[in-house]
Design a protein around this motif. Sequence first.
Motif, short mmCIF file in Angstrom:
data_model
loop_
_atom_site.label_atom_id
_atom_site.label_comp_id
_atom_site.label_asym_id
_atom_site.label_seq_id
_atom_site.Cartn_x
_atom_site.Cartn_y
_atom_site.Cartn_z
N TRP A 136 0.84 -1.21 0.00
CA TRP A 136 0.00 0.00 0.00
C TRP A 136 0.88 1.26 0.00
N ILE A 137 1.96 1.23 0.80
CA ILE A 137 2.84 2.39 0.88
C ILE A 137 3.64 2.55 -0.41
N ASN A 138 4.17 1.44 -0.94
CA ASN A 138 5.13 1.55 -2.03
C ASN A 138 4.51 1.63 -3.42
N ALA A 139 3.24 1.26 -3.54
CA ALA A 139 2.59 1.31 -4.85
C ALA A 139 2.62 2.75 -5.37
N GLY A 140 2.48 3.72 -4.49
CA GLY A 140 2.49 5.13 -4.90
C GLY A 140 3.82 5.53 -5.52
N PHE A 141 4.89 5.07 -4.88
CA PHE A 141 6.24 5.36 -5.40
C PHE A 141 6.42 4.76 -6.78
N ALA A 142 6.04 3.47 -6.90
CA ALA A 142 6.17 2.77 -8.18
C ALA A 142 5.35 3.49 -9.25
N MET A 143 4.12 3.86 -8.87
CA MET A 143 3.22 4.51 -9.81
C MET A 143 3.83 5.81 -10.34
#
Lengths: 465, 329
Positions: free
Chosen positions: B204-211
């Motif tokens: 949940w936290i890292n999906a934003g970074f990847a996106m």
Amino acid sequence: MSVRQTTRRTRSAAALAAGLGVLVAVSGCASQEQAGVGGGGENTAGAEAAESEIDCTQFEQFGDTDGAEVEVYTTIVDPESQSFIDAFGPFTECTGIEINYNGSRQFEAQLPVRVQSGNAPDIAFLPQPGLLAQMVSTGAVVEPPQAVVDNVDQYFSEDWKNYGTVDGTFYAAPLGANVKSFVWYSPSAFEEAGYEIPTTWDELMTLSDTIAATGVKPWCAGIASGEATGWPATDFLEDVVLHAQGPDVYDQWINHEIPFNDPAIAESLAQVGTVLKNDEYVNGGLGDVRSVASTEFQAAGLPILDGTCFMHRQASFYQANWPAGTDVSEDGDVFAFPFPTINEEVGNAVVGGGEFVAAFNEEPATQAVQYWLSTADWANLKAQASNPGWLNANLELDPANLKSPIDQLAVEQLQDPEVTFRFDASDLMPAQVGADAEWQQLTDWIAADQSDEDTLNNIEAAWPQ
Amino acid sequence: MDFLLDAETTPHKLVLMVVAIALFVVVMGAILFAVDKPKRVPNWLLVLGFIGPPLLIMAFGLVYPALRTLFNSFFNADGSQFVGVDNYTAIFSSEGLQVVLRNTVLWVVLVPLLATFFGLVYAYLVDRTRFENFAKMLVFLPMAISGVAAGLIWRFVYEYRPDQEGINQIGLLNQLLVWLGLEPRQFLLDQPTNTFFIIVVMVWINAGFAMTVLSASIKAIPDDITEAARLDGVSGIGMFRYVTVPSIRPALVVVLTTVAISTLKVFDIIYTMTGSQYGTSVIATEFYSQTFRQFNDGLGAALAVLLFVLVIPIIAYNVRQLRLSEEIR
């Protein structure tokens, strides 16, 4: 822009950064020193204590200590720390010694680091004898002066002196104490339902069955406590081992003279299981057996107030967790009865815990503080300054100075020569066992329904060779 | 002059402040003066002046502790006795530590893959739509919270209350289960599924970074490539599979490796959600527990070294890919 200009700019920036570094370092020191002194709070009881008089001549043996400073490093933080600071008032007036009270929640992890790096405090309040032994093994702990030894001989029982002793050498006088062998209940609910306070294990089980028959779960329990999850279960096991198997087995168990998976311990674990792993008995208002593992220990007893359970085994300090306005007294909303006797030959017994005062240097001021903390004067002053939840094992502590009836009951038990006292076993075992394997395995015992046999074997396997 | 180290009254503090500022001015002035004084500075001195301090700090703050840790890992609990590779053997042979290794593998495999997958699909789906910015903001927000806060939030989502009269559910997921007529579950207690429920938080936290990173790369794909592909009859999933993903491959590698490295170090989320109990411990939490709670310095150091060794290939791969992609440009 020429190359020359660029380098000059970067240089100035570097110089600025360096200069700022100095500034931050200097101001950082200033604020750190201050942090050691606890925040002031309004405490009328403390002011009273400071006014009462003590005999200043007793400190003459330590010479002129005026202006000296002693750092006290401890786990006890605000708001509990205020009564400690208040109880030092008369001492500072007499001796001129300033106390730098430094409380930290990271004490257990930080103290070894500070000692190893040569930055040991003058005095540390160690919450476990196991930690004391570990600190002694570093060679940093110094023996107390004879005056402290005399005080401890005079005011404390042999047991308590032993817990401050490592390899036959006495190092640390007892400070605070708590009694773990209590079962919390609601006197008003008991009266309403016509239940009697059980004094033996059989009566306790009969009562549990009676309550369970009415469709209410008799017990509530919770052992979750962050990374320390499991410790309330170890306390329960210790209570049963001491009450059922007696102090001799208990001592052998701590010293690893019998293995952790000895039949005697297995029998006790099974006995604990008849409560904690019994779907008929737990977990009132909190779920099934497995909810014992996930319920925070602070919240575990609260269903007693809702009437969804009737009993909760927890230490004297649990009184701090009842919501404000709860009447904690013998005929109030909640109170506690001593853990019932299991084995008649053992009789009344209590498991307890406490802190110990270890010193890291032989300065006269440090010794004066050690001495003061081992006197009966201090114990009584501290009792007057404290809110409910503090007591100690000093035999001359007057129970009347304590505000809470549960504390008074606990002190009476500590001072009663008929009651067998034993220190919390997991605090005395090596950290790999008492602060890790036992917690984790007892958690799995409940959370994953691990068998008694596997649980005990796994803990035994963790014992350092 | 004691008050300089231990200022307690206001005048003392003021004096201390003045002294500190004066010191700052003097040091600054001296440095600036010294910098401007010589007209010709040899190059090596300049280089040393800039690289020297960081090198010293690195040596003292990074290299020395690393070597010291390596050294400690060959000794017993209190560092008094040489035990060879016993600590490393213990990591791979003891049952409790095997659970730790299993969990670490689950984390390092699942979190980067899932976070990158969700980030990529999301970035692709919202690309050039009307509400793109708003949609991206929603997914990027979790990046702004600390792991501790995220752990606490999700602990409430998973919170368990029994399904009985007079008891209200306070956990979102269990309330949903109860509404559906199912029994509430102990999400954080059931082994081994609890590890997956905690992994969700990290994803949940890292999906934003990847996106964010992937979205930027998708936008950088030259229009003529997509147009040519479209003329060739590629569309929808085919476009995603044969055009988008191969074009942003370097960015994908960077995201995967970066997330993998931060996953290896995960500590805060597990610590706040289960206190690394109920069989959810990973290497980083176990290292903390061994070193600071059980005072087993040797085993703790060995775990830290293992963590370090595991990170090395990921970093090496990352650097290699970066270099390759720069060569292409």
